[in-house]
Design a protein around this motif. Structure first.
Motif, PDB file in Angstrom:
ATOM      1  N   ARG A 135     -90.048 -45.359 -26.651  1.00  0.00           N
ATOM      2  CA  ARG A 135     -89.020 -46.375 -26.867  1.00  0.00           C
ATOM      3  C   ARG A 135     -87.955 -46.294 -25.775  1.00  0.00           C
ATOM      4  N   GLU A 136     -87.503 -45.086 -25.491  1.00  0.00           N
ATOM      5  CA  GLU A 136     -86.491 -44.902 -24.447  1.00  0.00           C
ATOM      6  C   GLU A 136     -87.018 -45.300 -23.075  1.00  0.00           C
ATOM      7  N   LEU A 137     -88.266 -44.938 -22.788  1.00  0.00           N
ATOM      8  CA  LEU A 137     -88.860 -45.303 -21.499  1.00  0.00           C
ATOM      9  C   LEU A 137     -89.041 -46.813 -21.378  1.00  0.00           C
ATOM     10  N   PHE A 138     -89.524 -47.453 -22.437  1.00  0.00           N
ATOM     11  CA  PHE A 138     -89.715 -48.909 -22.400  1.00  0.00           C
ATOM     12  C   PHE A 138     -88.389 -49.614 -22.148  1.00  0.00           C
ATOM     13  N   LEU A 139     -87.318 -49.113 -22.739  1.00  0.00           N
ATOM     14  CA  LEU A 139     -86.008 -49.724 -22.531  1.00  0.00           C
ATOM     15  C   LEU A 139     -85.506 -49.514 -21.102  1.00  0.00           C
ATOM     16  N   ARG A 140     -85.781 -48.332 -20.544  1.00  0.00           N
ATOM     17  CA  ARG A 140     -85.320 -48.020 -19.180  1.00  0.00           C
ATOM     18  C   ARG A 140     -86.204 -48.626 -18.104  1.00  0.00           C
ATOM     19  N   GLN A 141     -87.525 -48.590 -18.324  1.00  0.00           N
ATOM     20  CA  GLN A 141     -88.475 -48.953 -17.268  1.00  0.00           C
ATOM     21  C   GLN A 141     -89.288 -50.198 -17.575  1.00  0.00           C
ATOM     22  N   GLY A 142     -89.197 -50.700 -18.793  1.00  0.00           N
ATOM     23  CA  GLY A 142     -90.003 -51.848 -19.188  1.00  0.00           C
ATOM     24  C   GLY A 142     -91.395 -51.409 -19.613  1.00  0.00           C
ATOM     25  N   LEU A 143     -92.108 -52.327 -20.218  1.00  0.00           N
ATOM     26  CA  LEU A 143     -93.467 -52.034 -20.679  1.00  0.00           C
ATOM     27  C   LEU A 143     -94.398 -51.838 -19.485  1.00  0.00           C
ATOM     28  N   ARG A 144     -94.281 -52.728 -18.509  1.00  0.00           N
ATOM     29  CA  ARG A 144     -95.151 -52.627 -17.327  1.00  0.00           C
ATOM     30  C   ARG A 144     -94.872 -51.376 -16.506  1.00  0.00           C
ATOM     31  N   GLY A 145     -93.617 -50.940 -16.480  1.00  0.00           N
ATOM     32  CA  GLY A 145     -93.235 -49.802 -15.654  1.00  0.00           C
ATOM     33  C   GLY A 145     -93.435 -48.446 -16.302  1.00  0.00           C
ATOM     34  N   THR A 146     -93.900 -48.433 -17.537  1.00  0.00           N
ATOM     35  CA  THR A 146     -94.078 -47.169 -18.249  1.00  0.00           C
ATOM     36  C   THR A 146     -95.557 -46.810 -18.318  1.00  0.00           C
ATOM     37  N   THR A 147     -95.852 -45.567 -18.008  1.00  0.00           N
ATOM     38  CA  THR A 147     -97.237 -45.086 -18.055  1.00  0.00           C
ATOM     39  C   THR A 147     -97.419 -44.091 -19.194  1.00  0.00           C
ATOM     40  N   MET A 148     -98.661 -43.880 -19.552  1.00  0.00           N
ATOM     41  CA  MET A 148     -98.959 -42.874 -20.573  1.00  0.00           C
ATOM     42  C   MET A 148     -98.547 -41.492 -20.077  1.00  0.00           C
TER      43      MET A 148
END
Length: 188
Positions: free
Chosen positions: A19-32
């Motif tokens: 959740r924190e990563l999606f907010l900071r980096q977006g869905l496209r910018g977040t990797t597993m």
């Protein structure tokens, strides 16, 4: 039992980190890989819980839907006039959604990405629309279902345009007042 608790704790860490990563980096910018690192777990552990980042995002959305419904139900309860309760309920519902997105430069991407869980949101929205229509009908409003859909659709438009703005709640409350008020007056 302890193993189930640890599994639940890991799942919670994963969802919160994502959740924190999606907010900071977006869905496209977040990797597993980034999710695993942020959660402090190995990638195989992450993949044992979720098949991909969209599945993790889905888990976040499931929680969000539960919170959205709870906020609506809490807001609609009470003895105030129906327009006031409806405005509060819809504003509270979008405050929950906005609370997750407010302040993120990726808010628009994430707000639109919820379409991946269209079925989940459609079920929640149908439940909310039925509850809203019942409240309007109980207040004596003719064509309550149509008015409920109109209010919810217009509120969705307002909420999507006012993400992060302090006027969102007031705008939604005003909309409910201006739409419901005349409908009530026609029935008197």
């Amino acid at each position: 039992m302890a193993n189930l608790d640890r599994t639940g704790e890991k799942r919670e860490r994963i969802v919160e980190a994502a959740r924190e990563l999606f907010l900071r980096q977006g869905l496209r910018g977040t990797t597993m890989e980034a999710i695993a690192r942020a959660a402090g777990i190995a990638k195989p552990t992450l993949y044992a819980q979720f098949s991909d980042k969209h599945a993790v995002f889905g888990a976040i959305l499931e929680r969000l839907v539960v919170a959205k419904i709870a906020a609506f139900e809490a807001g609609i309860a009470g003895e105030e006039p129906v327009a006031e309760r409806v405005g509060r309920a819809i504003a509270d519902m979008y405050r929950v959604l906005g609370g997750v997105l407010d302040g993120s430069v990726h808010a628009d991407e994430l707000f639109q990405a919820h379409k991946q869980a269209a079925g989940l949101f459609a079920q929640a929205d149908a439940r909310i629309a039925a509850r809203l229509a019942a409240e309007l009908e109980a207040a004596g409003i003719a064509d309550a279902r149509h008015l409920a859909r109109l209010l919810l659709d217009a509120s969705y438009g307002l909420a999507s345009k006012t993400i992060g703005r302090e006027t969102r709640d007031a705008d939604i409350r005003l909309l409910a007042e201006r739409v419901i008020g005349p409908a009530l007056n026609r029935n008197r």
